[in-house]
Motif scaffolding. Structure first.
Motif, mmCIF file in Angstrom:
data_model
loop_
_atom_site.group_PDB
_atom_site.id
_atom_site.type_symbol
_atom_site.label_atom_id
_atom_site.label_comp_id
_atom_site.label_asym_id
_atom_site.label_seq_id
_atom_site.Cartn_x
_atom_site.Cartn_y
_atom_site.Cartn_z
ATOM 1 N N LEU A 8 0.879 -1.424 -0.023
ATOM 2 C CA LEU A 8 -0.050 0.114 -0.209
ATOM 3 C C LEU A 8 0.989 1.251 0.058
ATOM 4 N N GLN A 9 2.140 1.152 0.522
ATOM 5 C CA GLN A 9 2.818 2.474 0.705
ATOM 6 C C GLN A 9 3.471 2.835 -0.972
ATOM 7 N N TYR A 62 1.349 3.271 -2.940
ATOM 8 C CA TYR A 62 0.406 4.111 -3.206
ATOM 9 C C TYR A 62 0.186 5.440 -2.394
ATOM 10 N N ILE A 63 0.434 4.990 -0.991
ATOM 11 C CA ILE A 63 -0.020 6.282 -0.206
ATOM 12 C C ILE A 63 1.148 6.109 0.865
ATOM 13 N N LEU A 87 1.749 5.614 3.934
ATOM 14 C CA LEU A 87 1.236 5.357 5.436
ATOM 15 C C LEU A 87 2.334 5.155 6.055
ATOM 16 N N THR A 113 -7.266 -5.829 7.823
ATOM 17 C CA THR A 113 -6.179 -6.194 6.949
ATOM 18 C C THR A 113 -5.938 -7.661 7.373
ATOM 19 N N THR A 122 -7.410 2.680 0.065
ATOM 20 C CA THR A 122 -6.273 3.101 -0.358
ATOM 21 C C THR A 122 -6.308 4.089 -1.543
ATOM 22 N N ARG A 154 -5.215 8.166 -1.778
ATOM 23 C CA ARG A 154 -4.714 8.907 -2.762
ATOM 24 C C ARG A 154 -5.183 9.972 -3.485
ATOM 25 N N PHE A 198 -5.726 0.890 8.601
ATOM 26 C CA PHE A 198 -5.323 -0.444 7.863
ATOM 27 C C PHE A 198 -5.217 -1.423 9.283
#
Ligand SMILES: [Zn+2]
Length: 437
Positions: free
Chosen positions: A45-46, A48-49, A51, A188, A205, A209, A224
């Motif tokens: 996910l990191q 994309y964002i 976090l 998650t 996610t 973004r 998450f």
């Protein structure tokens, strides 16, 4: 003036494909409430964002609960007396009872059977089972294969570990103009399950973004977290911060073909409840809304009486109401890009409405202002009706959403009328005191 800088347009088909691609990438990972599967998921996910990953040590007391030991698994199988693997974790991570302790034994079928789980009513599906808080080991399998098991000795092997470690969760915070927060929470902790788990994670996610690309009025917090224990751990560590949550949604089950479903917050009449009702009612698509009950997903924790946060849950078909739930059939065929795209659009509608909903006050409240001379009135249509509704109800006591609901007009029309009136100095934001005294 005054038009919102918050404005995003969405192409649902394109967004649906993007969300689906993320689900596909996350699908093979073996997740649980703790362990490397969660870390791998958050790392993905990191991309994309940005976090932040938090690690809470095993043994930490969180209200009435204790963070459990960390579980990791490398391999697992059952072999028959001919040495053939009849159950293989590498073919599906659902084959292992999630949180199984390590085991390596040879035992007869009769002793193996109490450790086998199947779904007789769906003989081709593997069930998803967990044993987080009671030490056990086991395998989940197709009932059809179970019926074919021969008498004899079986070798069972689970290469797992259950040791002191951490509970991992992800948090992404976006600072807005206001301290007040909108919470978006998804779990998650499920292994290869798409609708329950990954649809919420992937949608959250991509939404994060998208929101991160624009300036917002509210601050946003995306969590998450592993179901139940993760929400409890977050609330225990952030008791004060939780008070700034003004609106919240738990996201899960958003990729199946069923209609949109909203579960109200415990309060039942929170702004988020009014907002989602309005959005679904004006979506032109079938929907279902039901009242809060104290079971389900992490809304149970957010809406526990000591917090009573304004958090509802957005899904499509509710969990338990589709047979694929918690089975191997909740897979990449069950979730569809079209459904994911529609769910994303509704979420954006909800965010847009939350961002734009304010109370205003009519600066010319004694009789109607003459709209014609300002070029605001021709023949009576939706636009003129919206202007008259906003003028009449903007007394500080009504926000735009309540005006939209009372007039039956969509929020966007009411909001547009408010902007026009402000541009003509007939309306101004309500600052807490009525001008009509
Ligand atoms: Zn579940």
């Amino acid at each position: 003036m005054t038009r919102p800088h918050y404005d995003i347009t969405v192409n649902p088909a394109e967004k649906g494909r993007e969300i689906y691609a993320l689900i596909k990438a996350l699908y093979p990972i073996c997740r649980s409430i703790t362990g490397n599967g969660v870390r791998q998921t958050l790392e993905m996910l990191q991309r994309y964002i940005p976090l932040k990953m938090h690690e809470v040590p095993s043994g930490t007391e969180v209200f009435d609960w204790t963070v459990p030991r960390e579980w990791n698994i490398r391999d697992a199988y059952v072999k028959n007396s001919r040495g053939e693997k009849i159950i293989d974790f590498r073919k599906s991570n659902l084959h292992v009872l999630n949180y199984s302790i390590p085991v390596h034994r040879i035992l007869p079928l009769e002793e193996l059977k109490p450790h086998l789980f199947t779904l007789p009513e769906y003989p081709d599906w593997i069930p998803y089972k967990t044993s987080y808080y009671r030490e056990n080991w086991g395998f989940c399998m197709r009932h059809r294969d179970y019926l074919g098991l021969e008498d004899g000795k079986y070798e069972v092997f689970i290469d797992s570990s259950l040791e002191n470690g951490f509970l991992t969760y992800g948090e992404f915070y976006l600072k807005g103009e206001e301290e007040s927060e909108i919470l978006i929470s998804s779990h998650t902790c499920h292994p290869s399950l798409c609708n329950d788990n990954l649809s919420g994670v992937a949608l959250a996610t991509l939404l994060a973004r998208q929101i991160g690309m624009t300036k917002c009025r509210y601050s946003y917090r995306f969590l998450f977290i592993p179901g139940t224990i993760g929400a409890i751990a977050w609330l225990a560590r952030n008791e004060e911060k939780a008070r700034t949550i003004k609106h919240g949604l738990v996201l899960t089950g958003l990729g199946d073909p069923g209609k949109m479903t909203y579960k109200r917050s415990r309060r039942g009449d929170a702004d988020i409840d009014r907002v989602v009702l309005h959005v679904l009612r004006h979506s032109g698509r079938p929907y279902h809304i039901f009242d809060f009950d104290p079971y389900g997903y992490d809304e149970r924790q957010y809406c526990s009486p000591g917090f009573d946060l304004p958090v509802g849950r957005l899904s499509r078909t509710p969990y338990g109401a589709y047979p694929e739930y918690h089975t191997s059939a909740d897979n990449l065929d069950f979730v569809q890009p079209e459904s994911l795209g529609e769910s994303f659009s509704r979420l954006v509608d909800i965010v847009r409405l939350l961002e734009g909903n304010r109370a205003y006050v009519n600066t010319n409240p004694k009789c109607e202002p003459q709209l014609g001379k300002r070029g605001l009135y021709s023949s009576i249509g939706e636009k003129e009706r919206a202007l008259l509704w906003v003028l009449n109800l903007s007394d500080g006591g009504h926000d735009l959403l309540s005006i939209a609901d009372r007039s039956g007009l969509p929020f966007a029309s009411i909001q547009e009328a408010a902007f026009l009136l402000m541009e003509n100095y007939l309306l101004q934001p309500w600052t807490g005191e009525s001008l009509q005294k």
